[in-house]
Design a protein around this motif. Sequence first.
Motif, short mmCIF file in Angstrom:
data_model
loop_
_atom_site.label_atom_id
_atom_site.label_comp_id
_atom_site.label_asym_id
_atom_site.label_seq_id
_atom_site.Cartn_x
_atom_site.Cartn_y
_atom_site.Cartn_z
N GLN A 1 -60.46 61.04 26.08
CA GLN A 1 -59.43 62.07 26.18
C GLN A 1 -58.85 62.05 27.59
O GLN A 1 -59.60 62.10 28.57
CB GLN A 1 -60.00 63.46 25.87
N PRO B 1 -49.30 68.30 21.07
CA PRO B 1 -50.69 67.96 21.39
C PRO B 1 -51.33 67.10 20.31
O PRO B 1 -51.04 67.27 19.12
CB PRO B 1 -51.37 69.34 21.47
N ARG C 1 -56.03 68.57 21.92
CA ARG C 1 -56.25 69.83 22.65
C ARG C 1 -55.91 69.70 24.14
O ARG C 1 -56.55 70.33 24.99
CB ARG C 1 -57.70 70.30 22.49
N GLU C 2 -54.89 68.90 24.45
CA GLU C 2 -54.58 68.62 25.85
C GLU C 2 -53.59 69.59 26.48
O GLU C 2 -53.42 69.60 27.70
CB GLU C 2 -54.04 67.20 25.99
N THR D 1 -52.56 76.40 26.00
CA THR D 1 -52.02 77.17 24.88
C THR D 1 -51.04 78.25 25.32
O THR D 1 -50.38 78.87 24.47
CB THR D 1 -53.16 77.82 24.07
N TRP E 1 -54.08 71.04 18.36
CA TRP E 1 -54.80 72.29 18.53
C TRP E 1 -55.64 72.61 17.29
O TRP E 1 -56.36 73.62 17.27
CB TRP E 1 -53.81 73.44 18.77
N ARG F 1 -57.69 70.25 15.78
CA ARG F 1 -58.68 69.18 15.67
C ARG F 1 -59.89 69.52 16.52
O ARG F 1 -59.77 70.12 17.58
CB ARG F 1 -58.10 67.86 16.21
N ALA F 2 -61.05 69.08 16.03
CA ALA F 2 -62.29 69.18 16.81
C ALA F 2 -63.02 67.85 16.66
O ALA F 2 -62.71 67.05 15.77
CB ALA F 2 -63.16 70.33 16.31
N TRP G 1 -57.23 76.78 14.01
CA TRP G 1 -56.54 77.03 15.26
C TRP G 1 -56.96 78.40 15.77
O TRP G 1 -57.03 79.36 15.00
CB TRP G 1 -55.04 76.99 14.99
N ASP G 2 -57.30 78.49 17.04
CA ASP G 2 -57.69 79.78 17.62
C ASP G 2 -56.67 80.85 17.27
O ASP G 2 -55.47 80.67 17.49
CB ASP G 2 -57.81 79.64 19.15
#
Length: 285
Positions: free
Chosen positions: A94, A117, A120-121, A124, A142, A144-145, A157-158
Amino acid sequence: MFELASLQPVDYLVVGHIAADITPTGIQLGGTVSFAALTARMLGMRVGIVTSSGEGAPLQALDGIQLVNVHSEHSTTFENIKTDNGRRQILHHQAALIHLEHIPQVWRNTPIIHLAPIARELDTSLPEQLSGSLLGITPQGWMRAWDEKGQVTATAWDANASEQALRHAGAVVMSVEDINRDLELVEEMAHQTRLLCLTEGEAGAVLHWNGDRRRFRPPVMQEVDSTGAGDIFAAAFFVRLYRTRDPWEAARFATQLAARSVTRIGLNGIPTSQEIEECLMEVLS
């Protein structure tokens, strides 16, 4: 990379990581930023990129596009492995995170700003800090994990971050894979933003706007490689929406253009001038 003092204004700014994809034939340039930037350029836009990549990243295909590159030890590196149960994706590296201060002041009110993104780069808070005429978001990165072995999975997504982003977005484009085919979630998100377009591969796309939704069917094509088709769709949708202010027409055009891209491999799927003309003309027939 351009010196910041030499940067010129652009029409289409795309922010996110380029990807150095591991393929059977070697490392290839990928990621939403790459496909969207090249598509927007073919559509006649002056394009700028803010990204992060390591030394040796295969950026040659982006020659001629103004690019600000945040220093990183590694480029974001994905490997896609085909299995009997579908695609398995591994994140090997990453690149560095991207924040508001990395975006040059001259580009912060670009007519079209595309936040793209892939790992998660992106901070937010960016959606509420940028003021382009049209803020387009492709939120897959945002959503993806990955585990300690880099195995990538779709994830929620949060809630706070998504609510803020959706409220500030002018248009959102995402795929059914991004939300793990949770169509109830799509309905919920559609009520939180102005425009939401869900791409569904060979089934086309569904646009949610003003409480209404409409499906756009693609022409039947011989698929060779679908990589980047959703990114091409997003750029075409944002550009056409900006130019016409007509979401239905933007979705029609993007569906037609993205369908043609799957007939070629990788970045070779970037639309040609002839394909763009064909897709523009179809609305008149």
